[in-house]
Design a protein around this motif. Sequence first.
Motif, PDB file in Angstrom:
ATOM      1  N   PHE A  95       0.854  -1.193   0.000  1.00  0.00           N
ATOM      2  CA  PHE A  95       0.000   0.000   0.000  1.00  0.00           C
ATOM      3  C   PHE A  95       0.890   1.243   0.000  1.00  0.00           C
ATOM      4  O   PHE A  95       1.843   1.313   0.770  1.00  0.00           O
ATOM      5  N   PRO A  96       0.577   2.260  -0.816  1.00  0.00           N
ATOM      6  CA  PRO A  96      -0.488   2.333  -1.807  1.00  0.00           C
ATOM      7  C   PRO A  96       0.044   2.047  -3.217  1.00  0.00           C
ATOM      8  O   PRO A  96       0.424   2.953  -3.957  1.00  0.00           O
ATOM      9  N   GLU A  97       0.059   0.781  -3.570  1.00  0.00           N
ATOM     10  CA  GLU A  97       0.487   0.337  -4.887  1.00  0.00           C
ATOM     11  C   GLU A  97      -0.536  -0.660  -5.427  1.00  0.00           C
ATOM     12  O   GLU A  97      -1.573  -0.895  -4.811  1.00  0.00           O
ATOM     13  N   SER A 118       6.648   5.965  11.754  1.00  0.00           N
ATOM     14  CA  SER A 118       6.103   6.877  10.762  1.00  0.00           C
ATOM     15  C   SER A 118       4.720   7.352  11.194  1.00  0.00           C
ATOM     16  O   SER A 118       3.957   6.589  11.818  1.00  0.00           O
ATOM     17  N   TYR A 119       4.398   8.597  10.829  1.00  0.00           N
ATOM     18  CA  TYR A 119       3.102   9.177  11.153  1.00  0.00           C
ATOM     19  C   TYR A 119       1.943   8.358  10.592  1.00  0.00           C
ATOM     20  O   TYR A 119       0.838   8.337  11.141  1.00  0.00           O
ATOM     21  N   HIS A 120       2.186   7.662   9.475  1.00  0.00           N
ATOM     22  CA  HIS A 120       1.063   7.103   8.714  1.00  0.00           C
ATOM     23  C   HIS A 120       0.412   5.914   9.398  1.00  0.00           C
ATOM     24  O   HIS A 120      -0.742   5.589   9.116  1.00  0.00           O
ATOM     25  N   PHE A 121       1.123   5.233  10.301  1.00  0.00           N
ATOM     26  CA  PHE A 121       0.514   4.091  10.971  1.00  0.00           C
ATOM     27  C   PHE A 121      -0.719   4.513  11.764  1.00  0.00           C
ATOM     28  O   PHE A 121      -1.698   3.771  11.849  1.00  0.00           O
ATOM     29  N   SER A 122      -0.674   5.698  12.329  1.00  0.00           N
ATOM     30  CA  SER A 122      -1.848   6.213  13.039  1.00  0.00           C
ATOM     31  C   SER A 122      -2.794   6.958  12.114  1.00  0.00           C
ATOM     32  O   SER A 122      -4.017   6.757  12.160  1.00  0.00           O
ATOM     33  N   PHE A 123      -2.250   7.801  11.234  1.00  0.00           N
ATOM     34  CA  PHE A 123      -3.096   8.635  10.377  1.00  0.00           C
ATOM     35  C   PHE A 123      -3.979   7.798   9.451  1.00  0.00           C
ATOM     36  O   PHE A 123      -5.169   8.063   9.298  1.00  0.00           O
ATOM     37  N   HIS A 124      -3.416   6.776   8.832  1.00  0.00           N
ATOM     38  CA  HIS A 124      -4.185   5.994   7.869  1.00  0.00           C
ATOM     39  C   HIS A 124      -5.341   5.230   8.515  1.00  0.00           C
ATOM     40  O   HIS A 124      -6.287   4.847   7.830  1.00  0.00           O
ATOM     41  N   SER A 125      -5.259   5.026   9.807  1.00  0.00           N
ATOM     42  CA  SER A 125      -6.325   4.271  10.482  1.00  0.00           C
ATOM     43  C   SER A 125      -7.460   5.163  10.977  1.00  0.00           C
ATOM     44  O   SER A 125      -8.456   4.661  11.505  1.00  0.00           O
ATOM     45  N   GLN A 126      -7.315   6.480  10.788  1.00  0.00           N
ATOM     46  CA  GLN A 126      -8.337   7.410  11.275  1.00  0.00           C
ATOM     47  C   GLN A 126      -9.493   7.480  10.279  1.00  0.00           C
ATOM     48  O   GLN A 126      -9.408   8.120   9.235  1.00  0.00           O
ATOM     49  N   GLU A 127     -10.565   6.791  10.584  1.00  0.00           N
ATOM     50  CA  GLU A 127     -11.736   6.764   9.703  1.00  0.00           C
ATOM     51  C   GLU A 127     -12.851   7.605  10.304  1.00  0.00           C
ATOM     52  O   GLU A 127     -13.154   7.447  11.493  1.00  0.00           O
ATOM     53  N   PRO A 128     -13.422   8.530   9.515  1.00  0.00           N
ATOM     54  CA  PRO A 128     -13.236   8.751   8.074  1.00  0.00           C
ATOM     55  C   PRO A 128     -12.250   9.871   7.744  1.00  0.00           C
ATOM     56  O   PRO A 128     -12.157  10.257   6.586  1.00  0.00           O
ATOM     57  N   LEU A 129     -11.534  10.403   8.739  1.00  0.00           N
ATOM     58  CA  LEU A 129     -10.712  11.586   8.512  1.00  0.00           C
ATOM     59  C   LEU A 129      -9.692  11.375   7.402  1.00  0.00           C
ATOM     60  O   LEU A 129      -9.528  12.234   6.525  1.00  0.00           O
ATOM     61  N   PHE A 130      -8.974  10.262   7.441  1.00  0.00           N
ATOM     62  CA  PHE A 130      -7.951  10.003   6.419  1.00  0.00           C
ATOM     63  C   PHE A 130      -8.547  10.091   5.024  1.00  0.00           C
ATOM     64  O   PHE A 130      -8.034  10.809   4.159  1.00  0.00           O
ATOM     65  N   GLU A 158       2.200  11.248  -3.818  1.00  0.00           N
ATOM     66  CA  GLU A 158       3.567  11.715  -4.074  1.00  0.00           C
ATOM     67  C   GLU A 158       4.279  12.061  -2.771  1.00  0.00           C
ATOM     68  O   GLU A 158       5.463  11.750  -2.599  1.00  0.00           O
ATOM     69  N   TYR A 159       3.543  12.707  -1.863  1.00  0.00           N
ATOM     70  CA  TYR A 159       4.140  13.021  -0.561  1.00  0.00           C
ATOM     71  C   TYR A 159       4.502  11.740   0.193  1.00  0.00           C
ATOM     72  O   TYR A 159       5.597  11.616   0.758  1.00  0.00           O
ATOM     73  N   PHE A 160       3.585  10.801   0.199  1.00  0.00           N
ATOM     74  CA  PHE A 160       3.782   9.565   0.959  1.00  0.00           C
ATOM     75  C   PHE A 160       4.949   8.748   0.411  1.00  0.00           C
ATOM     76  O   PHE A 160       5.754   8.207   1.173  1.00  0.00           O
ATOM     77  N   TYR A 161       5.074   8.677  -0.902  1.00  0.00           N
ATOM     78  CA  TYR A 161       6.200   7.945  -1.483  1.00  0.00           C
ATOM     79  C   TYR A 161       7.528   8.582  -1.074  1.00  0.00           C
ATOM     80  O   TYR A 161       8.477   7.877  -0.705  1.00  0.00           O
ATOM     81  N   GLY A 219      -7.718   0.848   2.034  1.00  0.00           N
ATOM     82  CA  GLY A 219      -6.384   1.120   2.555  1.00  0.00           C
ATOM     83  C   GLY A 219      -6.413   1.493   4.019  1.00  0.00           C
ATOM     84  O   GLY A 219      -5.597   1.027   4.819  1.00  0.00           O
ATOM     85  N   SER A 220      -7.362   2.333   4.390  1.00  0.00           N
ATOM     86  CA  SER A 220      -7.510   2.700   5.796  1.00  0.00           C
ATOM     87  C   SER A 220      -7.801   1.474   6.652  1.00  0.00           C
ATOM     88  O   SER A 220      -7.262   1.304   7.752  1.00  0.00           O
ATOM     89  N   ARG A 221      -8.656   0.602   6.145  1.00  0.00           N
ATOM     90  CA  ARG A 221      -9.024  -0.596   6.896  1.00  0.00           C
ATOM     91  C   ARG A 221      -7.849  -1.566   7.073  1.00  0.00           C
ATOM     92  O   ARG A 221      -7.814  -2.341   8.033  1.00  0.00           O
ATOM     93  N   LEU A 222      -6.879  -1.541   6.148  1.00  0.00           N
ATOM     94  CA  LEU A 222      -5.678  -2.352   6.338  1.00  0.00           C
ATOM     95  C   LEU A 222      -5.018  -2.034   7.670  1.00  0.00           C
ATOM     96  O   LEU A 222      -4.574  -2.929   8.402  1.00  0.00           O
ATOM     97  N   TYR A 223      -4.939  -0.741   7.970  1.00  0.00           N
ATOM     98  CA  TYR A 223      -4.256  -0.305   9.196  1.00  0.00           C
ATOM     99  C   TYR A 223      -5.122  -0.541  10.421  1.00  0.00           C
ATOM    100  O   TYR A 223      -4.606  -0.874  11.494  1.00  0.00           O
ATOM    101  N   GLN A 224      -6.415  -0.386  10.285  1.00  0.00           N
ATOM    102  CA  GLN A 224      -7.303  -0.627  11.409  1.00  0.00           C
ATOM    103  C   GLN A 224      -7.258  -2.083  11.869  1.00  0.00           C
ATOM    104  O   GLN A 224      -7.575  -2.389  13.017  1.00  0.00           O
TER     105      GLN A 224
END
Length: 308
Positions: A61-63, A168-180, A193-196, A228-233
């Motif tokens: 993710f995200p590929e 990394s910040y994304h482990f928490s951010f990506h799991s924030q539903e529906p905010l992410f 592009e930022y995430f890569y 993708g968000s649910r992957l982290y949740q």
Amino acid sequence: MTTHALLAPEAPLSQGYDAATREDHQFNEHFEHRFTTIDDLQMHYVVGGDGPRPIVLLHGFPETWYAYRPIMADLLPGHTVIAIDLPGFGDSSGSVTSHDKATLARYVHRLLDKLGYTSGVQLAAHDAGGAVAYALVAQWREQFSGLLMMDFPVTGGELTYEQVKPLSYHFSFHSQEPLFEQLVAGRERLYLEYFYRANSPGVEEPVPSHAVDEYTRTYSRPGVMHNGSRLYQAWTQDEEDNRRFMSDPLALPVHFIAQARLFKGLFAGIRSAAPHATGAAVDSGHWMVHEAPDRVLHEIKAFFDYED
């Protein structure tokens, strides 16, 4: 006639599935897009070759399957190459019953069964595809002859999710539903592009623009970023499942590669799952199939004993 050719073709529910490959002459000479429905999910995958040894490629993710495009043609000798869009990602269409990796692995297992690949499968996986790959091999060990994993923390043993989250910040951010999803909606390319770049520090363009085009297309499809968000949740459930799997360590050959700055810690997690695993650090950022395709290809061919 190859096994995959025996399945009746399904009409794709995703109309843009071939956007990145219509003018790709090498792809069209050797590979084809295929669709097979497992339960309520139409799975998309790419198949090429007719060699006796199947090698299955799972992306992160995200590929999408397209992450392996740089090396797929070189994997053809002696092999049938199958690059799969993970359930709920890429050009797969429909809903999955759960986003824990044991459940996602079941879709892949059933797809491979349907294609006739019930034993001797070589499996390579990157990032979150590695989590699915571990759950896949741990549950259906007789189906696989070897597992190569790239740059992913398998938690549940020596490595825990609480140790991983600060990386990394994304482990928490990506799991924030529906905010992410709300913040990224309509800004998919900007965020990707930022995430890569964030996961390959110091590299200006770790994923080439044409690949970002393809990933932006697929992650703009309805429901894909949500999956993708649910992957982290699902990480807590994944860790619990992994702990159970680790009570019976893997005996099949396992090889692990990771970016050098994280290799030692990530390798410890793999050794909890497969005590005899081998490993190697790679001079690359996280998106190593894009950033260091020759090295990744070398590791895959050496591990799976490709003939020169």
